[in-house]
Write an enzyme that holds these catalytic residues in place. Structure first.
Site, mmCIF file in Angstrom:
data_model
loop_
_atom_site.group_PDB
_atom_site.id
_atom_site.type_symbol
_atom_site.label_atom_id
_atom_site.label_comp_id
_atom_site.label_asym_id
_atom_site.label_seq_id
_atom_site.Cartn_x
_atom_site.Cartn_y
_atom_site.Cartn_z
ATOM 1 N N LYS A 12 0.837 -1.198 0.000
ATOM 2 C CA LYS A 12 0.000 0.000 0.000
ATOM 3 C C LYS A 12 0.882 1.263 0.000
ATOM 4 C CE LYS A 12 -3.875 -2.253 2.317
ATOM 5 N NZ LYS A 12 -4.757 -2.242 3.510
ATOM 6 N N TYR A 55 -12.421 -2.627 -3.382
ATOM 7 C CA TYR A 55 -12.957 -2.694 -2.018
ATOM 8 C C TYR A 55 -14.484 -2.641 -2.000
ATOM 9 C CZ TYR A 55 -8.305 -2.225 0.131
ATOM 10 O OH TYR A 55 -7.007 -2.430 0.553
ATOM 11 N N ASN A 96 -1.820 -0.092 7.226
ATOM 12 C CA ASN A 96 -1.315 -1.421 7.581
ATOM 13 C C ASN A 96 -0.454 -2.070 6.493
ATOM 14 O OD1 ASN A 96 -3.356 -2.025 5.860
ATOM 15 N ND2 ASN A 96 -4.572 -3.211 7.313
ATOM 16 N N HIS A 145 -1.822 -5.379 1.352
ATOM 17 C CA HIS A 145 -3.091 -6.067 1.089
ATOM 18 C C HIS A 145 -2.795 -7.495 0.649
ATOM 19 C CE1 HIS A 145 -6.985 -7.143 -0.623
ATOM 20 N NE2 HIS A 145 -6.297 -7.617 -1.654
ATOM 21 N N GLU A 193 -9.767 -10.442 -7.759
ATOM 22 C CA GLU A 193 -8.845 -9.308 -7.637
ATOM 23 C C GLU A 193 -7.743 -9.354 -8.715
ATOM 24 O OE1 GLU A 193 -9.399 -8.461 -2.847
ATOM 25 O OE2 GLU A 193 -7.540 -9.369 -3.542
HETATM 26 N N1 UDP Z 1 -9.576 -0.658 7.301
HETATM 27 C C1 UDP Z 1 -9.610 0.559 7.954
HETATM 28 N N2 UDP Z 1 -10.306 0.648 9.121
HETATM 29 C C2 UDP Z 1 -10.956 -0.412 9.669
HETATM 30 C C3 UDP Z 1 -10.901 -1.652 8.994
HETATM 31 C C4 UDP Z 1 -10.209 -1.740 7.805
HETATM 32 O O1 UDP Z 1 -9.031 1.540 7.497
HETATM 33 O O2 UDP Z 1 -11.556 -0.275 10.734
HETATM 34 C C5 UDP Z 1 -8.818 -0.769 6.027
HETATM 35 C C6 UDP Z 1 -7.482 -1.448 6.222
HETATM 36 O O3 UDP Z 1 -6.532 -0.773 5.390
HETATM 37 C C7 UDP Z 1 -7.760 -2.851 5.706
HETATM 38 C C8 UDP Z 1 -8.723 -2.546 4.576
HETATM 39 O O4 UDP Z 1 -9.566 -1.527 5.086
HETATM 40 O O5 UDP Z 1 -6.584 -3.485 5.286
HETATM 41 C C9 UDP Z 1 -9.580 -3.712 4.137
HETATM 42 O O6 UDP Z 1 -10.249 -4.224 5.254
HETATM 43 P P1 UDP Z 1 -10.403 -5.783 5.468
HETATM 44 O O7 UDP Z 1 -11.389 -5.986 6.562
HETATM 45 O O8 UDP Z 1 -10.665 -6.446 4.164
HETATM 46 O O9 UDP Z 1 -8.971 -6.213 6.045
HETATM 47 P P2 UDP Z 1 -7.754 -6.988 5.351
HETATM 48 O O10 UDP Z 1 -8.340 -8.046 4.444
HETATM 49 O O11 UDP Z 1 -6.926 -5.975 4.610
HETATM 50 O O12 UDP Z 1 -6.981 -7.582 6.506
HETATM 51 MG MG MG Z 2 -9.840 -7.996 2.983
#
Ligand code: UDP
Ligand code: MG
Length: 216
Positions: free
Chosen positions: A75, A115, A178, A181, A192
């Site tokens: 990211k 997303y 974080n 992805h 994806e």
């Molecule tokens: N995210 C965020 N706030 C939250 C939860 C998720 O900004 O409370 C963002 C974070 O960057 C995350 C992305 O949204 O990686 C996608 O969320 P997902 O639940 O799919 O998590 P991931 O699969 O990335 O672990």
């Molecule tokens: Mg996810």
């Protein structure tokens, strides 16, 4: 009597042949073994394809599992913090094969589509804005169980909960920053990869360490 015996002998011979043919090969192609007691295994022998059939499909079955693919993206915060090399190294060292990679500044439309499942979440607008704030490195990695394994390597969504040793656990700052992805299922990975890459942007290549990594 002969009329009764002959079919029984034929039947018995057929049973034995079926069991021999259905014996598991040495490769782990998800092909169940046949040890165990009657009647389960005998019936399974009937239901499973023969060894001859398996042999002709073995490469396809095994290859399809070895060739599982996932989408990994460093990211904007990961790119800015020069973590691209570190992340690539982790996937290479784990034994996965890079089959596609590009550095791009993704459009908002593409990110919204990526997303799409989160569009009702309160953080969705800021997530799109952040992902659009700078270049990202999108990659396709291939290998056995790569989707599940890469999720473990990446760690929990919230870096505060990600274990040390995971990418987010080692480098993540905040849930909204974080670093990386990773697709969370094989179906999502297929979607994806189709969204981010055209087939000519990915390269199939023979990995010379394939037999060292996978043969048992
Ligand atoms: N995210 C965020 N706030 C939250 C939860 C998720 O900004 O409370 C963002 C974070 O960057 C995350 C992305 O949204 O990686 C996608 O969320 P997902 O639940 O799919 O998590 P991931 O699969 O990335 O672990
Ligand atoms: Mg996810």
């Amino acid at each position: 009597m002969v009329v009764v015996m002959l079919p029984r002998r034929l039947f018995s011979a057929f049973l034995q042949a079926s069991r021999r043919l259905a014996t598991s090969p040495t490769t782990d192609g998800g092909y169940p073994k046949t040890e165990g007691a009657w009647p389960d295994d005998r019936w399974r022998s009937f239901l499973l394809p023969s060894r001859a059939h398996f042999a002709s499909n073995c490469n396809t079955v095994v290859a399809s599992r070895l060739q599982e693919r996932t989408l990994i993206a460093v990211k904007p915060d990961g790119v800015q913090r020069r973590l691209v090399g570190e992340i690539i190294q982790r996937f290479e060292q784990r034994g996965f094969k890079l089959v596609g990679m590009k550095l791009i500044k993704a459009s908002e439309d593409l990110l919204r589509e990526h997303y799409i499942d989160l569009k009702r979440k309160p953080f969705y607008p800021s997530l799109i804005q952040y992902m659009n704030s700078g270049p990202i490195v999108v990659m396709v990695w291939e290998g056995y169980n790569v989707v599940k394994t890469s999720r473990l390597m990446v760690g929990a969504t919230d870096p505060a909960e990600a274990l040390p040793g995971t990418i987010r656990g080692d480098f993540g700052m905040h849930i909204s920053r974080n670093v990386i992805h990773a697709s969370d299922s094989v179906e999502v990975a297929d979607r994806e990869i189709g969204l981010w890459f055209s087939s000519i942007e990915m390269t199939d290549w023979e990995c010379c360490t394939q037999s060292n990594i996978y043969s048992g």
